[in-house]
Design a protein around this motif. Structure first.
Motif, PDB file in Angstrom:
ATOM      1  N   LEU A  57     -87.108 -37.953  50.081  1.00 40.69           N
ATOM      2  CA  LEU A  57     -86.526 -39.224  50.449  1.00 40.69           C
ATOM      3  C   LEU A  57     -86.410 -40.130  49.225  1.00 40.69           C
ATOM      4  O   LEU A  57     -85.392 -40.794  49.017  1.00 40.69           O
ATOM      5  N   LYS A  58     -87.433 -40.140  48.384  1.00 43.48           N
ATOM      6  CA  LYS A  58     -87.391 -40.952  47.168  1.00 43.48           C
ATOM      7  C   LYS A  58     -86.226 -40.523  46.280  1.00 43.48           C
ATOM      8  O   LYS A  58     -85.519 -41.373  45.719  1.00 43.48           O
ATOM      9  N   GLN A  59     -85.999 -39.231  46.156  1.00 43.42           N
ATOM     10  CA  GLN A  59     -84.875 -38.747  45.355  1.00 43.42           C
ATOM     11  C   GLN A  59     -83.536 -39.163  45.960  1.00 43.42           C
ATOM     12  O   GLN A  59     -82.597 -39.496  45.239  1.00 43.42           O
ATOM     13  N   MET A  60     -83.443 -39.180  47.295  1.00 46.15           N
ATOM     14  CA  MET A  60     -82.218 -39.641  47.955  1.00 46.15           C
ATOM     15  C   MET A  60     -81.958 -41.106  47.641  1.00 46.15           C
ATOM     16  O   MET A  60     -80.829 -41.501  47.377  1.00 46.15           O
ATOM     17  N   TRP A  61     -83.021 -41.920  47.679  1.00 43.67           N
ATOM     18  CA  TRP A  61     -82.881 -43.336  47.358  1.00 43.67           C
ATOM     19  C   TRP A  61     -82.424 -43.512  45.915  1.00 43.67           C
ATOM     20  O   TRP A  61     -81.583 -44.366  45.626  1.00 43.67           O
ATOM     21  N   GLU A  62     -82.994 -42.728  45.012  1.00 41.27           N
ATOM     22  CA  GLU A  62     -82.605 -42.820  43.603  1.00 41.27           C
ATOM     23  C   GLU A  62     -81.137 -42.433  43.420  1.00 41.27           C
ATOM     24  O   GLU A  62     -80.417 -43.050  42.635  1.00 41.27           O
ATOM     25  N   MET A  63     -80.679 -41.421  44.152  1.00 39.36           N
ATOM     26  CA  MET A  63     -79.268 -41.028  44.081  1.00 39.36           C
ATOM     27  C   MET A  63     -78.373 -42.141  44.632  1.00 39.36           C
ATOM     28  O   MET A  63     -77.309 -42.412  44.078  1.00 39.36           O
ATOM     29  N   ALA A  64     -78.824 -42.788  45.703  1.00 43.16           N
ATOM     30  CA  ALA A  64     -78.055 -43.894  46.267  1.00 43.16           C
ATOM     31  C   ALA A  64     -77.953 -45.032  45.264  1.00 43.16           C
ATOM     32  O   ALA A  64     -76.887 -45.635  45.091  1.00 43.16           O
ATOM     33  N   ASP A  65     -79.045 -45.316  44.570  1.00 43.38           N
ATOM     34  CA  ASP A  65     -79.032 -46.376  43.569  1.00 43.38           C
ATOM     35  C   ASP A  65     -78.083 -46.031  42.426  1.00 43.38           C
ATOM     36  O   ASP A  65     -77.326 -46.887  41.954  1.00 43.38           O
ATOM     37  N   SER A  67     -75.484 -44.102  42.621  1.00 47.05           N
ATOM     38  CA  SER A  67     -74.113 -44.074  43.129  1.00 47.05           C
ATOM     39  C   SER A  67     -73.570 -45.461  43.438  1.00 47.05           C
ATOM     40  O   SER A  67     -72.418 -45.760  43.148  1.00 47.05           O
ATOM     41  N   TYR A  68     -74.393 -46.310  44.052  1.00 37.52           N
ATOM     42  CA  TYR A  68     -73.910 -47.592  44.555  1.00 37.52           C
ATOM     43  C   TYR A  68     -74.482 -48.796  43.814  1.00 37.52           C
ATOM     44  O   TYR A  68     -73.928 -49.877  43.891  1.00 37.52           O
ATOM     45  N   GLY A  69     -75.613 -48.621  43.134  1.00 36.39           N
ATOM     46  CA  GLY A  69     -76.246 -49.740  42.445  1.00 36.39           C
ATOM     47  C   GLY A  69     -76.896 -50.712  43.405  1.00 36.39           C
ATOM     48  O   GLY A  69     -76.615 -50.716  44.596  1.00 36.39           O
ATOM     49  N   SER A  70     -77.799 -51.504  42.891  1.00 38.95           N
ATOM     50  CA  SER A  70     -78.465 -52.561  43.665  1.00 38.95           C
ATOM     51  C   SER A  70     -79.162 -52.048  44.918  1.00 38.95           C
ATOM     52  O   SER A  70     -79.228 -52.742  45.923  1.00 38.95           O
ATOM     53  N   PHE A  71     -79.677 -50.828  44.880  1.00 35.62           N
ATOM     54  CA  PHE A  71     -80.397 -50.292  46.035  1.00 35.62           C
ATOM     55  C   PHE A  71     -81.728 -51.020  46.157  1.00 35.62           C
ATOM     56  O   PHE A  71     -82.462 -51.182  45.193  1.00 35.62           O
ATOM     57  N   ASN A  72     -82.059 -51.485  47.346  1.00 35.95           N
ATOM     58  CA  ASN A  72     -83.282 -52.229  47.578  1.00 35.95           C
ATOM     59  C   ASN A  72     -84.382 -51.261  48.002  1.00 35.95           C
ATOM     60  O   ASN A  72     -84.537 -50.953  49.184  1.00 35.95           O
ATOM     61  N   PHE A  73     -85.160 -50.794  47.023  1.00 31.32           N
ATOM     62  CA  PHE A  73     -86.215 -49.821  47.295  1.00 31.32           C
ATOM     63  C   PHE A  73     -87.289 -50.398  48.196  1.00 31.32           C
ATOM     64  O   PHE A  73     -87.819 -49.709  49.066  1.00 31.32           O
ATOM     65  N   ASN A  74     -87.648 -51.690  48.022  1.00 31.80           N
ATOM     66  CA  ASN A  74     -88.663 -52.303  48.867  1.00 31.80           C
ATOM     67  C   ASN A  74     -88.233 -52.381  50.318  1.00 31.80           C
ATOM     68  O   ASN A  74     -89.006 -52.106  51.221  1.00 31.80           O
ATOM     69  N   ARG A  75     -86.981 -52.738  50.537  1.00 31.96           N
ATOM     70  CA  ARG A  75     -86.469 -52.823  51.903  1.00 31.96           C
ATOM     71  C   ARG A  75     -86.388 -51.441  52.544  1.00 31.96           C
ATOM     72  O   ARG A  75     -86.672 -51.272  53.723  1.00 31.96           O
ATOM     73  N   ALA A  76     -85.997 -50.448  51.766  1.00 20.64           N
ATOM     74  CA  ALA A  76     -85.887 -49.075  52.282  1.00 20.64           C
ATOM     75  C   ALA A  76     -87.260 -48.563  52.650  1.00 20.64           C
ATOM     76  O   ALA A  76     -87.434 -47.893  53.647  1.00 20.64           O
TER      77      ALA A  76
END
Length: 76
Positions: A57-65, A67-76
């Motif tokens: 899941l952490k790797q998916m979040w990193e890929m989202a960040d 790809s899209y930028g400004s991913f909110n890791f704390n909110r996720a």
């Protein structure tokens, strides 16, 4: 609608997963083709996993960040 009516095709066209062979798709007066501002208003979940089974899941979040930028890791 019944199978083959074009429901999935229409949804995939709207989110730019596939591109129309002619015509345009608009959100208000804006063409959505390659329009990031318009496309951020849509989310289409797929039955097919976009990630390999070994991805965390952490790797998916990193890929989202990436790809899209400004991913909110704390909110996720």
């Amino acid at each position: 609608g019944r199978n083959g009516a074009g429901k999935s095709t229409l949804l995939n066209l709207i989110v730019n997963r596939i591109l129309p062979t002619n015509g345009t798709i608009k959100l208000g007066n804006d063409d959505i083709n390659d329009n990031d501002a318009a496309l951020t208003q849509f989310y289409l979940m797929s039955e097919v996993s976009l990630y390999p089974k070994h991805v965390t899941l952490k790797q998916m979040w990193e890929m989202a960040d990436l790809s899209y930028g400004s991913f909110n890791f704390n909110r996720a």
